[in-house]
Motif scaffolding. Structure first.
Motif, PDB file in Angstrom:
ATOM      1  N   SER A   1      -0.092  -2.026  -8.002  1.00 31.98           N
ATOM      2  CA  SER A   1      -0.130  -2.159  -6.538  1.00 31.98           C
ATOM      3  C   SER A   1      -0.728  -3.519  -6.200  1.00 31.98           C
TER       4      SER A   1
ATOM      5  N   THR B   1      -5.556  -4.097  -1.614  1.00 32.02           N
ATOM      6  CA  THR B   1      -4.913  -3.054  -2.397  1.00 32.02           C
ATOM      7  C   THR B   1      -5.915  -1.918  -2.493  1.00 32.02           C
TER       8      THR B   1
ATOM      9  N   GLY C   1      -5.719   5.603  -0.237  1.00 30.75           N
ATOM     10  CA  GLY C   1      -5.899   4.190   0.039  1.00 30.75           C
ATOM     11  C   GLY C   1      -5.892   3.943   1.532  1.00 30.75           C
TER      12      GLY C   1
ATOM     13  N   VAL D   1      -4.755   2.078   4.681  1.00 31.62           N
ATOM     14  CA  VAL D   1      -3.571   1.305   5.058  1.00 31.62           C
ATOM     15  C   VAL D   1      -3.544   1.094   6.563  1.00 31.62           C
TER      16      VAL D   1
ATOM     17  N   ASP E   1       1.012   4.515  -1.786  1.00 35.06           N
ATOM     18  CA  ASP E   1       1.125   3.090  -1.508  1.00 35.06           C
ATOM     19  C   ASP E   1       2.387   2.901  -0.670  1.00 35.06           C
TER      20      ASP E   1
ATOM     21  N   TRP F   1      -1.381   5.746  -5.322  1.00 32.79           N
ATOM     22  CA  TRP F   1      -2.185   4.575  -5.675  1.00 32.79           C
ATOM     23  C   TRP F   1      -2.606   4.691  -7.134  1.00 32.79           C
TER      24      TRP F   1
END
Length: 161
Positions: free
Chosen positions: A47, A65, A71, A73, A85, A92
């Motif tokens: 990623s 990342t 994660g 975002v 992702d 992720w």
């Protein structure tokens, strides 16, 4: 890569209280540095760093990342944590054990015993990048710490043939 901490004597890495519940642990990441950088290479191979777009349509100057169960975002639809992702559609990368050990040790040093990190946002600040003062208000548990690690600036060498 220790430029940020070169002036600190290893025997004198005092903990400083910044505000209630916020602590600076100078040099605490140094013992983990090598393995953290190896883990970072594995994460970015799956990623890569990217410049996300804010809900207002602005491209962030900070490259990001993530690793772990979720994660952070941002895109035109808002800010959130997501298990996938958005660029690859895949989960992720898993959080490296070195990241987990570093976060757990830092949390313990700040008085948060039993902390186990589940997500890690990784920011890369290149010269000129900035992140304005902000407060994240979508955390699941305000009693658990947020561990932030600064590794400093890595000089890139170039060779001329």
């Amino acid at each position: 890569m220790n430029d940020l901490f070169d002036a600190i004597d290893p025997s004198e890495r005092p903990q400083a209280t910044i505000a209630e519940g916020a602590y600076l642990l100078r040099g605490a990441a140094l013992a983990f540095e090598r393995n953290v950088l190896i883990g970072l290479d594995a994460i970015t191979a799956r990623s890569p760093f990217r410049h996300m777009v804010t809900p207002g349509g602005f491209v962030m100057s900070v490259a990001m990342t993530n690793c772990g169960a979720a994660g952070w975002v941002t895109d035109r639809s808002g800010y959130r944590y997501d298990a996938l992702d958005p660029e690859s559609g895949e989960r992720w990368p898993p959080m490296p054990e070195s990241f987990r050990r570093l976060a757990t040790a830092a949390a313990e040093a700040a008085g948060y015993r039993g902390f186990m990190p589940d997500a890690c946002l990784i920011n890369r600040y290149e010269p000129g990048a900035r992140l304005s003062l902000h407060q994240d208000k979508n955390e699941r548990d305000f009693e658990r710490p947020i561990v932030s690690v600064s590794l400093g600036f890595q000089r890139r060498s170039s060779s001329v043939a």
